[in-house]
Write a protein that holds these residues in place. Structure first.
Motif, short mmCIF file in Angstrom:
data_model
loop_
_atom_site.label_atom_id
_atom_site.label_comp_id
_atom_site.label_asym_id
_atom_site.label_seq_id
_atom_site.Cartn_x
_atom_site.Cartn_y
_atom_site.Cartn_z
N THR A 201 0.80 -0.71 -0.14
CA THR A 201 -0.16 0.48 -0.17
C THR A 201 0.85 1.03 -0.30
O THR A 201 1.89 1.28 0.32
CB THR A 201 -1.15 -0.25 0.94
OG1 THR A 201 0.35 0.14 2.44
CG2 THR A 201 -1.96 -1.02 1.41
N MET A 207 -1.30 -5.84 2.17
CA MET A 207 -2.46 -5.99 1.98
C MET A 207 -2.46 -7.40 1.21
O MET A 207 -1.81 -8.04 0.59
CB MET A 207 -3.29 -5.47 1.83
CG MET A 207 -3.24 -4.08 2.58
SD MET A 207 -3.89 -4.40 4.57
CE MET A 207 -5.06 -4.19 3.90
N GLU A 209 -5.24 -9.74 -0.82
CA GLU A 209 -6.20 -9.13 -1.99
C GLU A 209 -7.08 -10.55 -2.38
O GLU A 209 -6.39 -11.36 -2.85
CB GLU A 209 -5.84 -8.33 -2.88
CG GLU A 209 -5.83 -6.82 -2.10
CD GLU A 209 -5.42 -6.09 -3.44
OE1 GLU A 209 -5.30 -6.08 -4.24
OE2 GLU A 209 -5.35 -4.50 -2.94
N SER A 213 -14.92 -12.89 0.65
CA SER A 213 -15.54 -12.50 2.41
C SER A 213 -16.28 -13.99 3.45
O SER A 213 -16.56 -13.34 3.70
CB SER A 213 -16.47 -10.84 2.20
OG SER A 213 -17.48 -11.35 1.44
N GLY A 247 -13.63 -5.75 3.27
CA GLY A 247 -13.22 -5.26 2.76
C GLY A 247 -15.00 -4.84 1.80
O GLY A 247 -15.48 -5.17 1.39
N ASN A 253 -10.25 -8.00 4.06
CA ASN A 253 -8.76 -6.65 3.87
C ASN A 253 -8.34 -7.92 4.96
O ASN A 253 -8.26 -7.68 6.22
CB ASN A 253 -9.33 -5.39 3.95
CG ASN A 253 -9.59 -4.20 3.47
OD1 ASN A 253 -9.46 -3.93 2.48
ND2 ASN A 253 -10.31 -3.46 4.21
N LYS A 255 -4.61 -7.97 6.48
CA LYS A 255 -3.20 -7.57 6.42
C LYS A 255 -2.22 -8.02 6.30
O LYS A 255 -2.55 -9.39 7.61
CB LYS A 255 -3.94 -6.01 7.53
CG LYS A 255 -2.12 -5.29 7.74
CD LYS A 255 -2.89 -4.37 8.63
CE LYS A 255 -1.50 -3.32 8.75
NZ LYS A 255 -1.31 -2.21 10.43
#
Lengths: 429, 172
Positions: A201, A207, A209, A213, A247, A253, A255
């Protein structure tokens, strides 16, 4: 006119210089997003002007550090040595367990004709500088074309991956770190086996991706390279998931904390050579184990009626190994005997033929052609998830038959299938 | 007030020796790249920007200022993995504005320098953001707090740096 030019001289210069730079920037963006070949000359000038100082300072730094650590600061070395020896003992025990796992994994890979890339050659390099900008996460290393480096080679440490080579200069290279926002790495989660893309980022975080979800992803899970980007080999440690949240666009999302400390890089390894490792040669992986056996083992010459018999009846008694011999090992040559159990051969062939069903008409071992047993060749009969390797001993002189077929590792589920010795006189070659 | 308006005759114009003209920007680029390797927080300090402002304000010549900014900015771009021109355009504008301001104002004391550096840092950040966001499509987010804090940090470092660099000034 001249007075106007004189009055606005400064502004004209400003507009001209800005116009040139905007034009150049637009050309770079339009040609290709990240290709630096068209600006290579300017970059080489600057890098050649800056990196010699960095290289010299790093050398002084490391030399003084080595002098201190290797000659003056030796306190606690004995205790550390003792501790390391204990760790070695523990690791040896662990190695025994892991080697068993590795052997099993290798057998499974053989079964699937799986090809994997592994690290064949690396070049160690020292990090000598960075971009100096928090918007471009790149570092410079002290190896370049002279050391065999090329663009897009993987850069890693013992802890995990670091990035890839972005630009290569004669004796320097620029490495794009995985936390740069233009970076992307194909990754897989260790436990859930979910695949995603690792991206940096603008503020230097990493992150994960492209994970939906509705998937179950937990903090603390290890992230590995998937090998899908064709830069990093599969299975290298990438980092650990630290935070998972919902997200936008139905993706999570996630991390990730990189396994390698990207802010304190000192030495790195550049992967200069990868190799595809296939467990077996191509022709062997596509052939059934029974066929390989049939080619290697002698046959009973010219018995046409025997070929028409049902296979079960033909070799009913041959499935059991002799009591005197170990499973998979024949100690005494029996030239008249058949080569083994067709049932065993069927089991083996079923597993070895890329998950296809076994042939409805199994080949009786009696009908196989007589072929020479090649020196130092091996027979692989795959049964279920395990592989039997039966290396053939080197062919003896024609007067003396080879003593035995040996199978160093036996498979209880499939039992042995090599019970007939080779007959050198049948060897056509 | 530390910032005083001066006429063109009152303002002193300085020049620098060739080694200083070449060496100081190179040293700034080197220090920026080298120290950032050890400390990531140092990347918030923009030494090349401070050097651009210093040279531009000391020479008080807009063309010289914008050319200095362009060269230093492009060199800084060359060290990054980004397209050339992002820092180049921003520093060209800052160099031009700093030298234009230097013609009008005499900013020799610390207080004036803090304000000027802070202002030019914000201008630089805004220009960089616009170019990076508009032309290169980098995903950046604008943060006033971060910008002001970084600007203050740069101003403090800049005051100390300018005090040191004043020794290289030569009167014309």
């Amino acid at each position: 006119m001249e007075s106007v030019l004189g009055r606005y001289k400064n502004l004209i210069w400003l507009v001209a210089i800005l116009f040139l730079q905007v034009l150049g920037l637009a050309v770079q963006v339009k040609r290709s997003g990240n290709d630096m070949e068209n600006t290579r000359l300017i970059r080489i000038w600057v890098v050649d002007a800056i990196t010699p100082f960095e290289r010299g300072l790093v050398w002084v730094e490391s030399s003084s550090s080595n002098l201190w650590h290797n000659y003056f600061y030796l306190r606690g070395v004995r205790a550390e040595n003792r501790q390391l020896k204990e760790e070695i003992q523990q690791m040896r025990l662990e190695q025994v367990r892991l080697s068993e796992d590795a052997a099993q994994a290798h057998r499974l890979q053989t079964l699937l004709a799986f090809k994997e890339q592994y690290i064949a050659k690396t070049v160690a390099a020292q990090v000598i500088g960075s971009s100096g900008s928090d918007l471009s996460r790149t570092v410079y290393i002290d190896k370049g074309v002279d050391a065999g480096l090329e663009r897009d080679m993987a850069v890693l440490t013992a802890d995990g991956i670091v990035g890839k080579v972005l630009v290569v200069y004669p004796s320097t290279s620029q490495v794009l770190l995985i936390n740069d926002q233009t970076s992307g790495v194909g990754v897989i989660l260790e436990k859930s086996r979910l695949q995603g893309v690792l991206r940096g980022t603008a503020n230097g975080e990493v992150m994960l991706e492209r994970i939906m979800s509705d998937e179950q992803v937990n903090a603390g899970e290890t992230v590995l390279t998937s090998g899908g980007d064709q830069i990093f080999p599969k299975g290298l440690p990438v980092g650990t998931i630290t935070k998972v949240s919902n997200g936008k666009d139905l993706f999570l999302n996630i991390k990730v904390r990189p396994a390698a400390d990207l802010s304190k890089l000192e030495e790195v390894l550049v992967l200069v050579e990868k190799q595809d490792r296939a467990p077996l040669p191509d022709d062997a992986t596509h052939r059934r184990a029974a066929d390989i056996l049939a080619e290697r083992l002698p046959s009973v010459p010219d018995k046409p009626p025997a070929d028409t018999k049902p296979p079960a009846a033909t070799t009913a008694g041959a499935a059991k190994p002799t009591a005197s011999s170990k499973p998979g090992t024949v100690a005494t040559p029996k030239p008249a005997n058949t080569s083994g159990s067709p049932q065993v051969a069927n089991n083996a062939s079923a597993a070895a033929s890329d998950h296809t069903a076994p042939s409805p008409t199994p080949k009786p071992s009696r009908s196989v052609k007589s072929r020479e047993s090649k020196p130092a060749a091996s027979i692989k009969a795959v049964a279920g998830s395990q592989t039997t390797t039966a290396p053939l001993k080197p062919a003896a002189p024609s007067a003396t038959p080879p003593s035995a077929l040996t199978a160093p590792k036996t498979v209880p589920a499939a039992q042995t299938n090599a019970s007939t010795p080779a007959q050198p006189e049948d060897n056509p070659q | 007030m530390p910032i005083t308006y001066t006429s063109g005759e009152q303002v002193e114009v300085y020049r620098f020796s060739i080694p200083a003209t070449v060496g100081i920007p190179l040293l700034a680029l080197f220090a920026q790249a080298f120290i950032s390797r050890h400390s990531t927080s140092f990347s918030y300090i923009d030494l090349p920007l401070l050097i651009t402002i210093f040279f531009a304000m000391a020479r008080r010549n807009p063309i010289s200022g914008l050319l200095t900014g362009a060269v230093i900015g492009l060199a800084q771009d060359a060290l990054t993995g980004l397209p050339l021109g992002l820092y180049g355009i921003s520093k060209t504008i800052v160099g031009f504005l700093a030298s234009s301001l230097g013609v009008k104002l005499d900013v020799e004391n610390a207080g004036a320098r803090v304000l000027v550096i802070l202002a030019f840092y914000m201008v630089h950040a805004a220009m960089f953001f616009m170019v990076a966001h508009g032309m290169v499509s980098l995903s950046l987010t604008w943060s006033w707090s971060r910008g002001i804090l970084s600007g203050l940090a740069n101003a403090i470092v800049g005051v100390m740096l300018f005090y040191f660099l004043d020794k290289f000034k030569q009167r014309t």
